[in-house]
Scaffold this motif. Structure first.
Motif, PDB file in Angstrom:
ATOM      1  N   SER A   1      41.940  44.703  22.983  1.00  0.00           N
ATOM      2  CA  SER A   1      41.519  43.291  22.774  1.00  0.00           C
ATOM      3  C   SER A   1      40.778  43.046  23.979  1.00  0.00           C
ATOM      4  CB  SER A   1      42.828  42.444  23.045  1.00  0.00           C
ATOM      5  OG  SER A   1      43.276  42.116  24.397  1.00  0.00           O
ATOM      6  N   GLU A   2      39.907  41.939  24.058  1.00  0.00           N
ATOM      7  CA  GLU A   2      38.984  41.505  24.689  1.00  0.00           C
ATOM      8  C   GLU A   2      39.414  41.066  26.269  1.00  0.00           C
ATOM      9  OE1 GLU A   2      35.453  38.354  25.149  1.00  0.00           O
ATOM     10  OE2 GLU A   2      36.115  38.922  23.233  1.00  0.00           O
ATOM     11  N   ASP A   3      40.594  40.454  25.888  1.00  0.00           N
ATOM     12  CA  ASP A   3      41.535  39.881  27.254  1.00  0.00           C
ATOM     13  C   ASP A   3      42.091  41.174  27.973  1.00  0.00           C
ATOM     14  OD1 ASP A   3      40.806  37.486  26.570  1.00  0.00           O
ATOM     15  OD2 ASP A   3      42.788  37.028  25.601  1.00  0.00           O
ATOM     16  N   SER A   4      42.709  42.105  27.228  1.00  0.00           N
ATOM     17  CA  SER A   4      43.228  43.260  28.018  1.00  0.00           C
ATOM     18  C   SER A   4      42.017  44.058  28.721  1.00  0.00           C
ATOM     19  CB  SER A   4      44.161  44.095  27.375  1.00  0.00           C
ATOM     20  OG  SER A   4      43.901  44.039  25.976  1.00  0.00           O
ATOM     21  N   ILE A   5      40.714  44.243  28.192  1.00  0.00           N
ATOM     22  CA  ILE A   5      39.772  44.900  28.899  1.00  0.00           C
ATOM     23  C   ILE A   5      39.440  44.116  30.078  1.00  0.00           C
ATOM     24  CG2 ILE A   5      37.414  45.568  28.535  1.00  0.00           C
ATOM     25  CD1 ILE A   5      37.768  46.073  25.654  1.00  0.00           C
ATOM     26  N   GLY A   6      39.198  42.860  29.911  1.00  0.00           N
ATOM     27  CA  GLY A   6      38.757  42.195  31.232  1.00  0.00           C
ATOM     28  C   GLY A   6      39.863  42.128  32.229  1.00  0.00           C
ATOM     29  N   ILE A   7      41.243  42.136  31.905  1.00  0.00           N
ATOM     30  CA  ILE A   7      42.248  42.482  33.043  1.00  0.00           C
ATOM     31  C   ILE A   7      42.254  43.575  33.556  1.00  0.00           C
ATOM     32  CG2 ILE A   7      45.019  42.266  33.274  1.00  0.00           C
ATOM     33  CD1 ILE A   7      44.936  40.360  31.106  1.00  0.00           C
TER      34      ILE A   7
ATOM     35  N   PHE B   1      39.628  45.733  33.786  1.00  0.00           N
ATOM     36  CA  PHE B   1      38.488  45.867  34.932  1.00  0.00           C
ATOM     37  C   PHE B   1      38.776  45.189  36.276  1.00  0.00           C
ATOM     38  CE2 PHE B   1      35.631  47.194  31.566  1.00  0.00           C
ATOM     39  CZ  PHE B   1      34.603  48.069  32.335  1.00  0.00           C
ATOM     40  N   VAL B   2      39.360  44.071  36.161  1.00  0.00           N
ATOM     41  CA  VAL B   2      39.858  43.225  37.432  1.00  0.00           C
ATOM     42  C   VAL B   2      40.776  44.042  37.937  1.00  0.00           C
ATOM     43  CG1 VAL B   2      40.581  41.101  38.417  1.00  0.00           C
ATOM     44  CG2 VAL B   2      38.688  40.988  36.692  1.00  0.00           C
ATOM     45  N   ALA B   3      41.846  44.394  37.477  1.00  0.00           N
ATOM     46  CA  ALA B   3      43.023  44.990  38.184  1.00  0.00           C
ATOM     47  C   ALA B   3      42.605  46.318  38.807  1.00  0.00           C
ATOM     48  CB  ALA B   3      44.228  45.248  37.028  1.00  0.00           C
ATOM     49  N   PHE B   4      41.994  47.268  37.937  1.00  0.00           N
ATOM     50  CA  PHE B   4      41.527  48.682  38.665  1.00  0.00           C
ATOM     51  C   PHE B   4      40.787  48.437  39.762  1.00  0.00           C
ATOM     52  CE2 PHE B   4      38.424  51.934  38.533  1.00  0.00           C
ATOM     53  CZ  PHE B   4      39.182  53.048  38.561  1.00  0.00           C
ATOM     54  N   THR B   5      39.623  47.551  39.700  1.00  0.00           N
ATOM     55  CA  THR B   5      38.877  47.435  41.025  1.00  0.00           C
ATOM     56  C   THR B   5      39.420  46.824  42.132  1.00  0.00           C
ATOM     57  OG1 THR B   5      38.043  45.311  40.024  1.00  0.00           O
ATOM     58  CG2 THR B   5      36.766  47.404  39.747  1.00  0.00           C
ATOM     59  N   VAL B   6      40.371  45.691  41.826  1.00  0.00           N
ATOM     60  CA  VAL B   6      41.098  45.246  43.144  1.00  0.00           C
ATOM     61  C   VAL B   6      42.313  46.055  43.684  1.00  0.00           C
ATOM     62  CG1 VAL B   6      42.659  43.295  43.626  1.00  0.00           C
ATOM     63  CG2 VAL B   6      40.732  42.888  42.313  1.00  0.00           C
TER      64      VAL B   6
ATOM     65  N   TRP C   1      44.414  31.168  44.877  1.00  0.00           N
ATOM     66  CA  TRP C   1      45.458  31.634  45.671  1.00  0.00           C
ATOM     67  C   TRP C   1      45.475  33.162  45.411  1.00  0.00           C
ATOM     68  CZ3 TRP C   1      46.569  29.105  49.798  1.00  0.00           C
ATOM     69  CH2 TRP C   1      46.210  27.718  49.716  1.00  0.00           C
ATOM     70  N   ILE C   2      45.483  33.654  44.048  1.00  0.00           N
ATOM     71  CA  ILE C   2      45.417  34.800  43.882  1.00  0.00           C
ATOM     72  C   ILE C   2      44.197  35.692  44.489  1.00  0.00           C
ATOM     73  CG2 ILE C   2      45.539  36.504  41.835  1.00  0.00           C
ATOM     74  CD1 ILE C   2      47.306  34.988  40.135  1.00  0.00           C
ATOM     75  N   ALA C   3      43.006  34.829  44.139  1.00  0.00           N
ATOM     76  CA  ALA C   3      42.108  35.570  44.986  1.00  0.00           C
ATOM     77  C   ALA C   3      42.078  35.681  46.331  1.00  0.00           C
ATOM     78  CB  ALA C   3      40.837  34.572  44.487  1.00  0.00           C
ATOM     79  N   LEU C   4      42.695  34.789  46.931  1.00  0.00           N
ATOM     80  CA  LEU C   4      43.025  34.825  48.341  1.00  0.00           C
ATOM     81  C   LEU C   4      43.704  36.126  48.902  1.00  0.00           C
ATOM     82  CD1 LEU C   4      42.689  33.585  51.204  1.00  0.00           C
ATOM     83  CD2 LEU C   4      44.955  32.522  50.800  1.00  0.00           C
ATOM     84  N   VAL C   5      44.797  36.462  48.026  1.00  0.00           N
ATOM     85  CA  VAL C   5      45.581  37.585  48.146  1.00  0.00           C
ATOM     86  C   VAL C   5      44.897  38.768  48.338  1.00  0.00           C
ATOM     87  CG1 VAL C   5      47.609  38.907  47.572  1.00  0.00           C
ATOM     88  CG2 VAL C   5      47.887  36.358  47.507  1.00  0.00           C
ATOM     89  N   ALA C   6      43.938  38.840  47.036  1.00  0.00           N
ATOM     90  CA  ALA C   6      43.134  39.987  46.891  1.00  0.00           C
ATOM     91  C   ALA C   6      42.170  40.244  48.089  1.00  0.00           C
ATOM     92  CB  ALA C   6      42.525  39.975  45.684  1.00  0.00           C
TER      93      ALA C   6
END
Lengths: 87, 609
Positions: free
Chosen positions: B41-47, B49-54, B195-200
């Protein structure tokens, strides 16, 4: 053979000269040319209106090339007066 | 992974390590593309990408942890100029460059190219006037230079204040951008996203300081440039403008000009305003032949350039190079890497606009029946979160150019959907935007925390503090400032581009002339510098307040994006007048300036100050 103090003066004079040359080029491509954008837009350059092209790309290319040239020229001045770092 | 701890070996292996990393990233994109074909799904592709790079950035941050002051503050001063160039490019290109700039050009056309010219040409000032000299000086922070060149805690303290005002304004805009992307991809409320962004962000900077930030920024540059270029190449190939659209989109600009006539751009105006959004009613290439419009263009360019040369998080990147010559080379490399994105931005704006305006393309919406447009997936998705709006003002059932509204900030993020590209490209662009915003936020938070821990705590409050204590203070401050930044960002006081432009104006008002004249004018002294910083920042802030909230009419079109012109002019006059009215600097200071002006010899400040 000139003294260290004279070399420093010579080095700084040339450095300042180079600074002025580069700031003049910078001024022309940062401000001067964009003042005439409406007129330049009547000229077509590789398919672009020239005024738009200069702001979107032309000035940028000049800045990039200018900085590589500047780094080279300043290093040459440093070496000429024995002011470069040991490598 | 011991290579990361043995500095020598690591530095020698940089090209290999980052080549492997880039290859790995492309493999990941490919895997995601295959996943999409197989029904991910489009949503899991987005997640994904973000998870892998972070996770990769956090890993680099952890591997680069350090307990040494030199490594923490200036990455051990051994970053090669090309890699420092990449790190600076990531540090530099923020949410504003990646997410908002092309959107601004897309909406407003030619006047916004002032950002493109200003944010590149500023590097000429950095290289010719500042960076090599500051590198020779051998300081850890920008206030460190001010404090030592002019002497005294007052000058140092005022410089810290200017740095904090400018950088904090900037960092809230970046946390805002990071939070926006996190909220969109993870489908969580914006308030949680920041806040999630700040942790990253903190994962990258906490343990390794400048060293960790340097190596994550190089990784982030690679992600963001790939993410910016791929959609543009793709759209260009689809629309038939060749494979190097940056050189060939002249035809697209011409076509757009014709279509703008067809769609009555310039004649139709929005019947009503939609808050925070704009319609595509401005010509892309047309430049108005009117002195105020021209003056607004050149003043915007001037503000962005002088701001570039005064922003501490950029200047401090050049403290990390091994030599003065390397600092100079590194500025040139930085600009080359930045150029790759900036000369693409107007191209992206043009091609994206064509996707919507060109009736021959399947993706066009202007001139189509409104019911058909409203049925589009991306129109629905973005209108649901109030980033986009369609209003049939003349009730004819057809979408005119003045009836389609969107927020400029989402143009880049929405481009893959508007152009009908696969979901994997949307995920890639989200990861790129996140990399851009995170890398800048990291650099800014570090600049603020370092100024407080080094200049305020170590130099002014407790000069006897040992290394361990100094680094603990630096890290605790990083945490608190990050939290403060997130708290302010969650209030959403201004849009991304506005917040960033203000940061540049603050920086140039307070720091530009004290820094430049500190090197180039021996006669500049302490009272002059203090007057320049205080009156510059004060008058700039006053003007901003009066124009934005005080109801004052802007002078000659100098609006709130350009208040730095007022601040910097006052700063220059104050600094020169006060310097000439007071005693010249002492012999020791004059000799120090002579030393700064030549590359050879030891740095002015001792290595382990």
């Amino acid at each position: 053979m000139s003294t260290e103090a004279e070399k420093r003066v010579g080095h700084w004079n040339k450095t300042r000269g180079l600074m002025i040359v580069h700031l003049v080029i910078w001024f022309v491509f940062a401000f001067g040319i964009h003042w005439f954008a409406p007129q330049l837009n009547k000229i077509s350059f590789i398919g672009f209106p020239l005024g738009f092209y200069m702001a979107a790309q032309g000035s940028l290319v000049v800045f990039v090339v200018q900085l590589f040239v500047f780094a080279k020229q300043q290093h040459a001045i440093d070496r000429e007066f024995g002011m470069a770092e040991e490598e | 992974m011991s290579i990361f701890r043995i500095e020598g070996a690591f530095i020698d292996n940089l090209p290999k390590i980052y080549a492997l990393y880039t290859g790995g990233f492309f493999l990941f994109i490919l895997a995601m593309a295959i996943g999409e074909k197989m029904g991910m799904s489009e949503d899991s592709i987005g997640i994904g990408f973000v998870a892998f790079t972070v996770v990769i950035y956090a890993l680099i941050g952890w591997l680069s942890r350090t307990a040494q002051v030199d490594a923490y503050y200036v990455a051990g001063r051994q970053v090669p100029s090309v890699f420092n160039g990449m790190a600076t490019a990531a540090d530099w290109m923020s949410g504003a460059s990646f997410v908002a700039m092309a959107g601004g050009i897309y909406m407003a056309g030619y006047p916004y190219l002032g950002f493109v010219v200003g944010w590149t040409g500023g590097y000429v000032l950095v290289s010719v006037l500042m960076a090599p000299y500051l590198r020779k000086f051998g300081c850890y922070t920008v206030p460190d230079f001010v404090g030592t060149r002019y002497g005294g805690n007052l000058a140092r303290g005022v410089a810290v204040v200017v740095l904090i005002v400018a950088s904090f304004t900037y960092v809230t805009a970046q946390i805002n951008a990071t939070g926006t992307i996190a909220a969109k991809v993870l489908q969580i409320p914006f308030g949680v996203g920041v806040w999630i962004a700040l942790v990253a962000i903190l994962l990258c900077a906490m343990l390794g300081g400048m060293r960790a930030v340097t190596w994550t920024q190089v990784a982030q540059y690679i992600v963001l440039i790939v993410a910016y270029l791929v959609p543009v190449f793709w759209m260009s190939a689809k629309q038939g403008f060749g494979y190097f659209p940056q050189f060939e989109y002249g035809a697209a600009v011409a076509k757009l000009a014709d279509l703008e006539v067809l769609h009555q751009v310039g004649q139709l105006k929005p019947a009503q305003a939609v808050a925070g959004m704009s319609a595509l009613v401005n010509s892309t290439a047309g430049a108005a032949d009117d002195p105020i419009a021209k003056f607004r263009f050149v003043t915007l360019v001037a503000c962005m350039m002088m701001g570039t040369a005064s922003l501490p998080h950029i200047l401090m990147r050049y403290f990390t190079t091994p030599s003065v010559k390397a600092a100079r080379d590194s500025v040139a490399w930085s600009l080359l890497f930045i150029f790759l994105l900036y000369f693409t931005a107007p191209c992206l704006a043009t091609l994206t606009k064509l996707q919507l305006l060109d009736p021959n393309l399947a993706t066009s919406i202007i001139g189509k029946p409104i019911s058909q447009v409203m049925a589009l997936d991306w129109v629905q998705k973005w209108s649901n979160v109030h980033f986009l709006s369609v209003v049939d003002a003349n009730k004819d059932g057809i979408l005119q150019i003045n009836e389609f509204f969107m927020r400029a900030d989402i143009v880049v993020l929405a481009t893959p959907e508007m152009a009908g590209l696969p979901a994997v490209i949307s995920g890639l662009v989200a990861a790129g935007g996140l990399a851009a915003a995170m890398s800048t936020a990291d650099g800014l938070l570090l600049a603020i925390a370092n100024a407080l821990s080094h200049d305020l705590y170590y130099k002014m409050i407790d000069p006897k503090a040992d290394t361990k204590r100094r680094l603990i203070v630096a890290r605790v401050l990083l945490l608190f400032i990050g939290a403060a930044g997130s708290a302010v960002a969650s209030l959403r006081l201004t849009n991304i581009l506005g917040g960033v432009a203000w940061a540049f104006d603050f920086a140039m008002s307070g720091l530009f002339f004290p820094l430049v004249l500190g090197v180039w004018w021996k006669r500049a002294n302490r009272p002059g510098a203090i007057a320049g910083m205080v009156l510059g920042l004060g008058s700039g802030s006053w003007y901003l307040y009066m124009v934005k909230w005080g109801g004052m009419k802007p002078w000659y079109g100098l609006d709130d994006l350009r208040f730095g012109i007022v601040g910097a002019a006052v700063s220059l006059v104050a600094m020169v007048v006060v310097s000439l009215m007071t005693a010249p600097p002492d012999k020791e200071t004059q000799d120090m300036i002579d030393e700064v002006r030549v590359p050879k010899g030891a740095s002015v400040m001792s290595a382990t100050h």
